[in-house]
Write a protein that holds these residues in place. Structure first.
Motif, PDB file in Angstrom:
ATOM      1  N   ARG A  11      61.116  32.283  27.423  1.00  0.00           N
ATOM      2  CA  ARG A  11      59.709  31.833  27.407  1.00  0.00           C
ATOM      3  C   ARG A  11      59.186  31.205  28.656  1.00  0.00           C
ATOM      4  NH1 ARG A  11      55.987  30.898  23.739  1.00  0.00           N
ATOM      5  NH2 ARG A  11      54.492  29.276  23.793  1.00  0.00           N
TER       6      ARG A  11
ATOM      7  N   ASP B 147      52.657  30.253  31.958  1.00  0.00           N
ATOM      8  CA  ASP B 147      51.823  30.146  33.269  1.00  0.00           C
ATOM      9  C   ASP B 147      50.457  29.612  32.941  1.00  0.00           C
ATOM     10  OD1 ASP B 147      49.794  32.102  32.696  1.00  0.00           O
ATOM     11  OD2 ASP B 147      50.897  33.840  33.367  1.00  0.00           O
ATOM     12  N   PRO B 148      49.876  29.707  34.337  1.00  0.00           N
ATOM     13  CA  PRO B 148      48.583  28.675  34.156  1.00  0.00           C
ATOM     14  C   PRO B 148      47.456  29.169  33.082  1.00  0.00           C
ATOM     15  CG  PRO B 148      49.164  29.042  36.445  1.00  0.00           C
ATOM     16  CD  PRO B 148      50.044  30.062  35.384  1.00  0.00           C
ATOM     17  N   ARG B 149      47.719  30.341  32.535  1.00  0.00           N
ATOM     18  CA  ARG B 149      46.739  31.167  31.731  1.00  0.00           C
ATOM     19  C   ARG B 149      47.290  31.435  30.559  1.00  0.00           C
ATOM     20  NH1 ARG B 149      42.026  32.612  32.686  1.00  0.00           N
ATOM     21  NH2 ARG B 149      41.219  32.500  34.671  1.00  0.00           N
ATOM     22  N   GLN B 150      48.468  31.878  30.215  1.00  0.00           N
ATOM     23  CA  GLN B 150      48.876  32.000  28.993  1.00  0.00           C
ATOM     24  C   GLN B 150      50.549  31.817  28.709  1.00  0.00           C
ATOM     25  OE1 GLN B 150      50.247  36.372  28.684  1.00  0.00           O
ATOM     26  NE2 GLN B 150      48.320  36.572  29.550  1.00  0.00           N
ATOM     27  N   ALA B 151      50.969  31.762  27.446  1.00  0.00           N
ATOM     28  CA  ALA B 151      52.428  31.541  27.398  1.00  0.00           C
ATOM     29  C   ALA B 151      52.844  32.796  26.767  1.00  0.00           C
ATOM     30  CB  ALA B 151      52.470  30.464  26.349  1.00  0.00           C
ATOM     31  N   TYR B 152      53.982  33.123  26.941  1.00  0.00           N
ATOM     32  CA  TYR B 152      54.558  34.577  26.608  1.00  0.00           C
ATOM     33  C   TYR B 152      56.178  34.424  26.826  1.00  0.00           C
ATOM     34  CZ  TYR B 152      54.915  35.450  31.676  1.00  0.00           C
ATOM     35  OH  TYR B 152      55.142  35.402  32.952  1.00  0.00           O
ATOM     36  N   TYR B 153      56.769  35.326  25.896  1.00  0.00           N
ATOM     37  CA  TYR B 153      58.120  35.758  25.881  1.00  0.00           C
ATOM     38  C   TYR B 153      58.195  36.884  26.704  1.00  0.00           C
ATOM     39  CZ  TYR B 153      59.326  32.076  22.298  1.00  0.00           C
ATOM     40  OH  TYR B 153      59.334  30.979  21.769  1.00  0.00           O
ATOM     41  N   GLN B 154      59.429  36.890  27.646  1.00  0.00           N
ATOM     42  CA  GLN B 154      59.708  38.007  28.463  1.00  0.00           C
ATOM     43  C   GLN B 154      61.061  38.418  28.147  1.00  0.00           C
ATOM     44  OE1 GLN B 154      59.524  36.648  32.518  1.00  0.00           O
ATOM     45  NE2 GLN B 154      61.605  36.823  32.717  1.00  0.00           N
TER      46      GLN B 154
END
Ligand code: SF4
Ligand code: ZN
Lengths: 74, 54, 832
Positions: free
Chosen positions: B25, B28-35
């Motif tokens: 997980r 970042d300053p704009r969004q959260a995501y799973y990579q």
């Protein structure tokens, strides 16, 4: 022509031409070779009118000094 | 030497033995995501800052 | 005075104040709001990338590693393997709340770097401040190594080596045109008829390819003869197509796996869990198999676009989403009722956001020419079916509504207007314009269908499938009509035509002899001599650009290679040829004519003041122009104010427009593309009018070197259309919009106050009727007041969501340079 900021004096063409966003007005934007200030220039009179700071522009319709160009009074 | 297989972020691919995905997980300053990135289960995890023991 | 943006007001209050950007924020769902704000904007702000945007080194490195490894493979196979390696190994991600996935870069904030495109661009990437991922020094070293590897080996390097040296120098001077003669930086149409209308997934395509291989192999073991020799190359191409399509399917399965992992291991919210599992099923279905519902259909389309972008830098996004996805909307929402209207609208909004976040690294000239955006994603809506019936559907309306909720500057829409469009759809178009989006642009469908038949011989049924290939030019989405590569270098800086006619072909800005010597203009004694010189310069300039592009196109399969694009194009699937090969392509070329109207106003001013009224001599004029009008201000004002200007329904100058267009149209039938088809011009500018401001010299229309050029197409000079909107339409209506060129861009500014309410809609609708009756093919509107724009200049933070129409595209007003902002404000606000 005399710079309104540092009083440097020279012919109009010694002031670097930047642009004239309104083709039918004689108001342009030039840069003083000594202090680098951006100046609003009346090309017909050959006179610098005032300094143009960030976000201002000297012609009729932009933010800053709306209506300074006398030939585009609206 | 520890390996990716021992890491919390490692998910084995059932249909491809030895192969897995490193799923983490990120916020970042704009969004959260799973990579997800492919890793092998025997890859060395030393030097991986994100290693977390299972 | 404009009141402070009152984002705290009620929706009703905000609507009354026409503060549409806050209205949108209030009206959209929480999910959509999150996704919209999650986007890392890749469009350059007045030419510079926003803080936090980083160059994608992962994909560039993966690609290069595998490219280097397979050095002995034929080019199409070598690229297929390199792309497959990227798709198998790049980082993928799923943003919170997302129901559609796929980004061509590795992380949300990275811009894709087309490392094999052009060394010149690679050098720019190295030198661009602020875009190196941390640690910066390490990244710089990586980039330097990649640049060393690719130096001299990129697609454009290879074309440059075989160009005529004189052509190359003149082209690379940057004075007469822009672009790169390679599909590495083109824009490709997609064979939507094959993929979507034909209901084919990649597995189906592979079956088609295997059938073609089998047939071909029967020949290679048959009777020897010359006709079987090139089959061996085709067989390798087919293998490359299969290889890359298989990699694409594996890539989608990676998303499916990630979504399942998230659902099963991390997600605690049941609703989100279900969303993730649906996403997993979606990515297991497409692109391998054809879609079963709206979500899968969108996802399929988005995957196709992403894969094409891993293969090449795509500067546009030809698409017709309402037409190709409409049946799935109908099935889900109206028939099966598996989706509510609201859910569908949300999905449409997300589909637009997925496109909005796409951005690749572009060189500075391209960033300046396309300020605020990363390409012209103009999606086509409306229009007609192949049988001529109205193609608008519920999804057309959903797209127009979603646009007002997400308010992105890219993609935008071009709407194919025709007399059968229903009032409810027209109202939705108008609402978008009224909300200040600047889109949809309105396109005259019956006329453009006819135009496509006239210029390129597309059969009626195919012409009716047309999409915007870029900002403006129509192109069919059919097997023989689809255009695999936009030859962006056939983009002409047309103001140079009149400039060279006045200076004997010499370019005083770049300081070299460019055009042919057409005579010292100071000795011209009548207008005809000047016009003759202009015609010669026009032919020379267009010839040079078209030669360059034709060569780039012809050599592209050898120098670049498009296994993926070929793999999704019926004609390549059948033939085994690279889709960029001209074989089987009917041809749909056009020359984008930047800075066109300057020619007309300049020629008219010379005719009037020098030859008719004899107020000045040619010698005086040339002297004043060489001085950049310095010291000749009174005379300059005379040339601006006392010579007729295009757009005022004045035959004196309008006749010159027609003469110039007709001369060019004649030449357009002489120049041929690699398929043997014509090269019509298409006047429009993107923001090239700013890029070329310091490259075009002083002209008799009164411009100085440095001034922004006109905003383009056949739009009158800003502030020079003094007779009102009907006169503008009347001037434009004198042009034959079929025979005189491929399409003609017209910008108009309308007053938001005048067009408020029902009365406003009726006025606008009547305007469109007149526009259509006069036979114009395009018009687009800015409907944001001077007051709002000025307030945005003063206080950009507060107005960061104000969108304006720049040219063939829209941008957030605060993202474009001061000079471009001023140029937009100077355009006349027309009362209709
Ligand atoms: S790469 Fe690092 S974080 Fe990922 S699985 Fe291996 S050790 Fe864990
Ligand atoms: Zn000074």
């Amino acid at each position: 022509m005399k710079c309104t900021e540092c009083s440097y004096e020279a012919g109009v063409s010694s002031f670097r031409y930047l642009y004239n966003a309104r083709i039918d007005a004689s108001m342009t934007l030039r840069q003083c070779p000594q202090c680098q200030a951006w100046l609003a220039v009346d090309e017909l009179a050959g006179e610098a009118r005032q300094r143009v700071t960030d976000g201002d522009a000297p012609w009729g319709k932009s933010a800053g000094i709306e209506g300074l160009a006398r030939d585009v009074a609206r | 030497m520890s390996t990716c297989a021992e890491c919390k972020s490692f998910f084995v691919r059932e249909e491809e033995p030895g192969q897995g995905d490193c799923v983490r997980r990120v916020v970042d300053p704009r969004q959260a995501y799973y990579q997800s990135k492919p890793v092998r289960e025997d890859s060395s995890s030393s030097g991986c800052e994100s290693f977390q023991k299972k | 005075m404009v009141a402070e943006p009152a984002r705290d007001g009620s929706v009703q209050e905000l609507e009354n104040k026409q503060e549409w950007w806050w209205v949108a924020e209030k009206k959209r769902s929480k999910r959509l709001d999150y996704l919209r704000k999650a986007v890392w904007k890749k469009g350059a702000l007045g030419g510079n990338y926003a803080p936090g945007i980083k160059l994608d080194l992962e994909c560039a490195t993966l690609f290069t590693d595998m490219w280097n490894f397979w050095k002995y493979d034929p080019i199409m196979m070598r690229r297929a393997k390199a792309i497959a390696h990227v798709l198998d190994n790049k980082t993928i991600f799923i943003t919170d709340h997302a129901q559609l996935v796929g980004y061509f870069g590795s992380l949300p904030h990275t811009i894709m770097w087309r490392v094999d495109g052009a060394s010149m661009v690679n050098e720019e990437a190295y030198n661009e401040p602020g875009i190196m991922p941390e640690p910066e020094q390490e990244s710089l070293e990586k980039v330097a190594k990649l640049n060393d590897y690719w130096a001299g080996q990129t697609a454009v390097d290879k074309v440059a080596r075989i160009l005529d040296p004189e052509d190359a120098v003149k082209f690379l001077s940057g004075a007469i045109g822009w672009g790169a003669p390679s599909s590495a930086y083109g824009y490709s149409g997609k064979d939507y008829e094959y993929l979507f209308a034909g209901k084919r997934g990649f597995e189906d395509i592979i079956e088609d390819i295997e059938a073609a291989i089998e047939k071909a192999e029967e020949k290679t073991v048959g009777v020897p003869g010359p006709e079987i020799l090139d089959i061996y190359d085709r067989l390798q191409n087919w293998d490359a197509m299969i290889l890359v399509l298989e990699a694409a399917m594996r890539h989608a399965k990676r998303y499916a796996r990630l979504a399942r992992t998230m659902a099963e291991n991390f997600e605690t919210d049941d609703k989100r869990k279900e969303e993730l599992l649906r996403l997993a099923r979606t990515c297991e279905q497409v692109p391998a198999k054809s879609p079963r519902n709206l979500q899968e259909s969108f996802q399929y389309d988005h995957f196709v676009q992403m894969f094409a972008r891993v293969e090449a830098h795509e500067g546009a996004w030809p698409a017709r989403p309402d037409y190709y996805h409409g049946p799935y909307y109908d099935k889900d929402v109206n028939i099966d009722k598996t989706l509510t209207k609201e859910e569908a609208l949300d999905l449409v909004g997300e589909f637009m956001i997925r496109a909005y976040e796409v951005g690749g690294f572009a060189p500075r000239w391209a960033r300046e020419g396309l300020q605020g955006i990363t390409g012209t994603w103009v999606w086509t809506l409306g229009g007609v079916n192949k049988d001529g019936t109205d193609a608008c559907n519920d999804l057309t309306i959903a797209f127009l509504q979603a646009a007002r909720l997400v308010r992105v500057s890219n993609p935008t829409f071009g709407f194919r207007w025709h007399p059968k469009v229903k009032d409810e759809v027209m109202r939705e178009c108008f609402e978008c314009i009224r909300h200040g989006l600047g889109y949809p642009s309105m396109r005259n469908d019956p006329l453009l269908v006819q135009n496509a038949m006239h210029w390129h011989g597309h059969p009626l049924e195919e012409a009716r499938t047309w999409v915007h290939q870029a900002c403006m030019s129509p192109c069919p989405t059919t097997k023989n009509g689809v255009q695999p590569m936009r030859m962006a270098s056939a983009t002409a800086n047309c103001a140079k035509m009149v400039e060279y006619a006045l200076h004997n072909g010499y370019d005083h800005v770049v300081g070299m002899q460019m055009g042919p010597q057409t005579g010292e203009a100071s000795s011209f004694t009548d207008f005809e001599q000047l016009f003759q010189a202009w015609t010669t310069q026009m032919q020379w300039l267009t010839n040079l650009l078209v030669r360059t592009v034709n060569l780039g196109r012809y050599k592209d399969p050898e120098f670049f290679g498009r296994p993926f694009l070929s793999g999704i194009s019926q004609r390549s699937v059948e033939s085994g040829l690279d889709v960029v090969s001209p074989v089987g392509d009917r041809g749909n070329c056009w020359i984008t004519a930047f800075t066109w109207v300057e020619n007309i106003d300049s020629l008219a001013a010379v005719k009037k003041l020098v030859f008719d009224e004899k107020k000045y001599t040619m010698e005086q004029l040339i002297t004043a122009l060489k001085a950049n009008w310095d010291g000749y201000e009174q005379m300059r004002l005379d040339f601006v104010n006392n010579a007729p200007k295009w757009g005022n329904d004045d035959d004196y100058v309008d006749d010159i427009m027609i003469r110039c267009l007709q001369a060019t149209a004649r030449h357009s039938h002489v120049m041929k593309c690699p398929s043997g088809n014509n090269w019509p011009i298409l006047p429009e500018n993107v923001s090239g009018n700013i890029h070329y401001a310091s490259i075009v010299g002083a002209l008799p229309n009164g411009r100085r070197c440095g001034d922004a050029l006109y905003d383009g197409g056949i739009s009158p000079g800003p502030g020079l259309d003094k007779k009102g909107p009907t006169a503008v339409l009347a001037s434009c209506g004198k042009i034959d919009h079929i025979a005189d060129g491929r399409a003609f861009l017209l910008n108009q500014r309308l007053s938001p106050t005048q067009l408020a309410g029902e009365k406003g809609y009726q006025l606008w609708k009547a305007y469109i009727r007149t526009w259509a009756d006069l036979g114009l093919d395009h018009v687009q509107f800015n409907m944001v007041s001077d007051e709002t724009l000025r307030a945005a200049q003063k206080d950009p933070e507060k107005y960061s969501e104000v969108i304006v129409r720049v040219a063939g595209y829209s941008a957030h007003f605060v993202d474009i340079s001061r000079k471009t902002q001023d140029n937009i404000i100077q355009r006349t606000v027309q009362g209709i």
